[in-house]
Design a protein around this motif. Structure first.
Motif, PDB file in Angstrom:
ATOM      1  N   LYS A  45     -24.811  -5.964  -7.878  1.00  0.00           N
ATOM      2  CA  LYS A  45     -26.032  -5.240  -8.250  1.00  0.00           C
ATOM      3  C   LYS A  45     -25.738  -3.782  -8.587  1.00  0.00           C
ATOM      4  CE  LYS A  45     -30.065  -5.493  -6.416  1.00  0.00           C
ATOM      5  NZ  LYS A  45     -31.245  -5.601  -5.562  1.00  0.00           N
ATOM      6  N   GLU A  46     -24.879  -3.140  -7.771  1.00  0.00           N
ATOM      7  CA  GLU A  46     -24.511  -1.742  -8.024  1.00  0.00           C
ATOM      8  C   GLU A  46     -23.797  -1.614  -9.368  1.00  0.00           C
ATOM      9  OE1 GLU A  46     -22.165  -0.253  -4.782  1.00  0.00           O
ATOM     10  OE2 GLU A  46     -23.732  -0.733  -3.312  1.00  0.00           O
ATOM     11  N   CYS A  47     -22.889  -2.542  -9.648  1.00  0.00           N
ATOM     12  CA  CYS A  47     -22.149  -2.510 -10.914  1.00  0.00           C
ATOM     13  C   CYS A  47     -23.093  -2.670 -12.104  1.00  0.00           C
ATOM     14  CB  CYS A  47     -21.094  -3.609 -10.954  1.00  0.00           C
ATOM     15  SG  CYS A  47     -19.734  -3.348  -9.809  1.00  0.00           S
ATOM     16  N   VAL A  48     -24.048  -3.583 -11.985  1.00  0.00           N
ATOM     17  CA  VAL A  48     -25.007  -3.810 -13.071  1.00  0.00           C
ATOM     18  C   VAL A  48     -25.883  -2.575 -13.262  1.00  0.00           C
ATOM     19  CG1 VAL A  48     -27.036  -5.175 -13.745  1.00  0.00           C
ATOM     20  CG2 VAL A  48     -24.995  -6.321 -12.885  1.00  0.00           C
ATOM     21  N   GLU A  49     -26.303  -1.934 -12.157  1.00  0.00           N
ATOM     22  CA  GLU A  49     -27.112  -0.715 -12.252  1.00  0.00           C
ATOM     23  C   GLU A  49     -26.336   0.398 -12.954  1.00  0.00           C
ATOM     24  OE1 GLU A  49     -30.352  -0.086 -11.718  1.00  0.00           O
ATOM     25  OE2 GLU A  49     -30.454  -2.246 -11.357  1.00  0.00           O
ATOM     26  N   SER A  50     -25.085   0.573 -12.570  1.00  0.00           N
ATOM     27  CA  SER A  50     -24.245   1.600 -13.217  1.00  0.00           C
ATOM     28  C   SER A  50     -24.104   1.293 -14.703  1.00  0.00           C
ATOM     29  CB  SER A  50     -22.854   1.646 -12.588  1.00  0.00           C
ATOM     30  OG  SER A  50     -22.935   2.011 -11.243  1.00  0.00           O
ATOM     31  N   ARG A  53     -26.144  -0.331 -16.571  1.00  0.00           N
ATOM     32  CA  ARG A  53     -27.448  -0.089 -17.197  1.00  0.00           C
ATOM     33  C   ARG A  53     -27.633   1.398 -17.495  1.00  0.00           C
ATOM     34  NH1 ARG A  53     -30.534  -3.277 -13.913  1.00  0.00           N
ATOM     35  NH2 ARG A  53     -30.512  -5.034 -15.319  1.00  0.00           N
ATOM     36  N   GLU A  54     -27.066   2.242 -16.625  1.00  0.00           N
ATOM     37  CA  GLU A  54     -27.161   3.687 -16.809  1.00  0.00           C
ATOM     38  C   GLU A  54     -26.100   4.213 -17.777  1.00  0.00           C
ATOM     39  OE1 GLU A  54     -26.769   5.170 -12.846  1.00  0.00           O
ATOM     40  OE2 GLU A  54     -28.692   4.318 -12.205  1.00  0.00           O
ATOM     41  N   GLY A  55     -25.234   3.327 -18.255  1.00  0.00           N
ATOM     42  CA  GLY A  55     -24.214   3.725 -19.223  1.00  0.00           C
ATOM     43  C   GLY A  55     -22.912   4.170 -18.580  1.00  0.00           C
ATOM     44  N   LYS A  56     -22.706   3.875 -17.305  1.00  0.00           N
ATOM     45  CA  LYS A  56     -21.479   4.264 -16.600  1.00  0.00           C
ATOM     46  C   LYS A  56     -20.724   3.013 -16.176  1.00  0.00           C
ATOM     47  CE  LYS A  56     -24.172   7.906 -14.460  1.00  0.00           C
ATOM     48  NZ  LYS A  56     -24.808   8.204 -13.201  1.00  0.00           N
ATOM     49  N   TRP A  57     -19.418   3.166 -16.088  1.00  0.00           N
ATOM     50  CA  TRP A  57     -18.594   2.073 -15.558  1.00  0.00           C
ATOM     51  C   TRP A  57     -18.246   2.388 -14.116  1.00  0.00           C
ATOM     52  CZ3 TRP A  57     -18.328  -2.331 -17.955  1.00  0.00           C
ATOM     53  CH2 TRP A  57     -18.392  -2.394 -19.344  1.00  0.00           C
ATOM     54  N   PRO A  58     -18.448   1.446 -13.195  1.00  0.00           N
ATOM     55  CA  PRO A  58     -18.029   1.691 -11.805  1.00  0.00           C
ATOM     56  C   PRO A  58     -16.498   1.675 -11.717  1.00  0.00           C
ATOM     57  CG  PRO A  58     -18.908  -0.538 -12.056  1.00  0.00           C
ATOM     58  CD  PRO A  58     -19.082   0.148 -13.369  1.00  0.00           C
ATOM     59  N   ASP A  59     -15.974   2.184 -10.612  1.00  0.00           N
ATOM     60  CA  ASP A  59     -14.525   2.182 -10.412  1.00  0.00           C
ATOM     61  C   ASP A  59     -14.024   0.746 -10.325  1.00  0.00           C
ATOM     62  OD1 ASP A  59     -14.528   4.943 -10.366  1.00  0.00           O
ATOM     63  OD2 ASP A  59     -14.761   5.034  -8.175  1.00  0.00           O
ATOM     64  N   THR A  60     -12.930   0.502 -11.014  1.00  0.00           N
ATOM     65  CA  THR A  60     -12.328  -0.833 -11.011  1.00  0.00           C
ATOM     66  C   THR A  60     -11.609  -1.050  -9.692  1.00  0.00           C
ATOM     67  OG1 THR A  60     -12.014  -0.656 -13.402  1.00  0.00           O
ATOM     68  CG2 THR A  60     -10.778  -2.364 -12.270  1.00  0.00           C
ATOM     69  N   PRO A  61     -11.873  -2.186  -9.008  1.00  0.00           N
ATOM     70  CA  PRO A  61     -11.185  -2.455  -7.742  1.00  0.00           C
ATOM     71  C   PRO A  61      -9.676  -2.603  -7.957  1.00  0.00           C
ATOM     72  CG  PRO A  61     -13.041  -3.958  -8.050  1.00  0.00           C
ATOM     73  CD  PRO A  61     -12.860  -3.208  -9.325  1.00  0.00           C
ATOM     74  N   GLU A 119      -8.776  -3.806 -15.644  1.00  0.00           N
ATOM     75  CA  GLU A 119     -10.005  -3.119 -16.027  1.00  0.00           C
ATOM     76  C   GLU A 119     -10.807  -3.914 -17.067  1.00  0.00           C
ATOM     77  OE1 GLU A 119     -11.211   1.465 -16.628  1.00  0.00           O
ATOM     78  OE2 GLU A 119      -9.733   0.728 -18.087  1.00  0.00           O
ATOM     79  N   LYS A 120     -10.134  -4.460 -18.066  1.00  0.00           N
ATOM     80  CA  LYS A 120     -10.820  -5.223 -19.115  1.00  0.00           C
ATOM     81  C   LYS A 120     -11.547  -6.423 -18.513  1.00  0.00           C
ATOM     82  CE  LYS A 120     -10.074  -8.008 -23.256  1.00  0.00           C
ATOM     83  NZ  LYS A 120     -11.172  -8.825 -22.932  1.00  0.00           N
ATOM     84  N   ASN A 121     -10.864  -7.157 -17.640  1.00  0.00           N
ATOM     85  CA  ASN A 121     -11.479  -8.328 -17.004  1.00  0.00           C
ATOM     86  C   ASN A 121     -12.685  -7.933 -16.149  1.00  0.00           C
ATOM     87  OD1 ASN A 121      -9.540  -9.923 -18.172  1.00  0.00           O
ATOM     88  ND2 ASN A 121      -8.292 -10.110 -16.337  1.00  0.00           N
ATOM     89  N   PHE A 122     -12.554  -6.820 -15.433  1.00  0.00           N
ATOM     90  CA  PHE A 122     -13.641  -6.343 -14.585  1.00  0.00           C
ATOM     91  C   PHE A 122     -14.848  -5.952 -15.439  1.00  0.00           C
ATOM     92  CE2 PHE A 122     -15.632  -2.860 -12.007  1.00  0.00           C
ATOM     93  CZ  PHE A 122     -16.125  -3.677 -11.004  1.00  0.00           C
ATOM     94  N   HIS A 123     -14.606  -5.273 -16.543  1.00  0.00           N
ATOM     95  CA  HIS A 123     -15.700  -4.884 -17.436  1.00  0.00           C
ATOM     96  C   HIS A 123     -16.365  -6.115 -18.065  1.00  0.00           C
ATOM     97  CE1 HIS A 123     -14.293  -0.432 -18.077  1.00  0.00           C
ATOM     98  NE2 HIS A 123     -14.478  -0.749 -16.806  1.00  0.00           N
TER      99      HIS A 123
END
Length: 188
Positions: free
Chosen positions: A9-14, A16-24, A29-33
């Motif tokens: 949910k946090e990742c989707v919210e970020s 939606r705001e146009g930001k990428w959360p930190d990749t675990p 990174e590509k797969n996470f995005h």
């Protein structure tokens, strides 16, 4: 890697705001995005509950066929999977099974190991199996067909009995004529 509902949910919210959360750590990174984009699309179509674990739906073979036919008709596996809220790999498996085995490839098979002791199987004699709608319709159709065949057989039996009766009457009449003819010859 499995992510918690809150994290998704946090990742989707970020996103939606146009930001990428930190990749675990340990995740490309590509797969996470790509995962975040997929979560976003799923949430748009089905609501936030779809991001929870354990949203497994028991699909009937007819429902599977409907979804598979969309893919066979040319729709992409990815968009069809998101539209129906299922995993792309699962849908790919259904399509593959359908191409190999037809409709039977979509029927749920029992999982697990077969029992070694088949003589001890429990049988539910008292509880008949529930019928689904198509089975119920087929049962009604077969019962009507059975009644029609029974009636047809009764008619055939009556026709045979009438023929036998007529034939017996004809034989009797012929015998009487022959006996009458022989009597008239004797008197001459």
């Amino acid at each position: 890697m499995k992510y918690s509902y809150e994290f998704k949910k946090e990742c989707v919210e970020s996103y939606r705001e146009g930001k990428w959360p930190d990749t675990p750590e340990g995740v490309e990174e590509k797969n996470f995005h790509d995962s975040i984009r997929k979560w976003f699309r799923l949430e748009e179509v089905h609501g936030p509950e779809i991001l929870k674990h354990g949203n497994n739906i028991n699909w009937t073979p007819d429902e599977k066929l409907e979804i598979v036919s969309k893919v066979i008709a040319g729709k992409s596996i990815k968009s069809t999977a998101i539209e129906n809220g299922i995993n792309e790999g699962q849908l790919y498996s259904w399509v593959n099974n359908y191409k190999i085995y037809g409709y039977n490839g979509l029927v749920n098979k029992k999982k697990g190991r077969k029992s070694k002791n088949t003589t001890m199987k429990k049988t539910n004699i008292h509880k008949p199996k529930e019928l689904n709608e198509s089975e119920r319709e087929e049962l009604i159709r077969l019962r009507a067909e059975n009644e029609y065949i029974k009636a047809e057989n009764e008619i055939i039996k009556k026709e045979i009995a009438l023929r036998e009766k007529r034939y017996a009457a004809q034989l009797k009449a012929k015998k009487q004529r022959l006996s009458n003819n022989s009597k008239t010859k004797d008197t001459n």
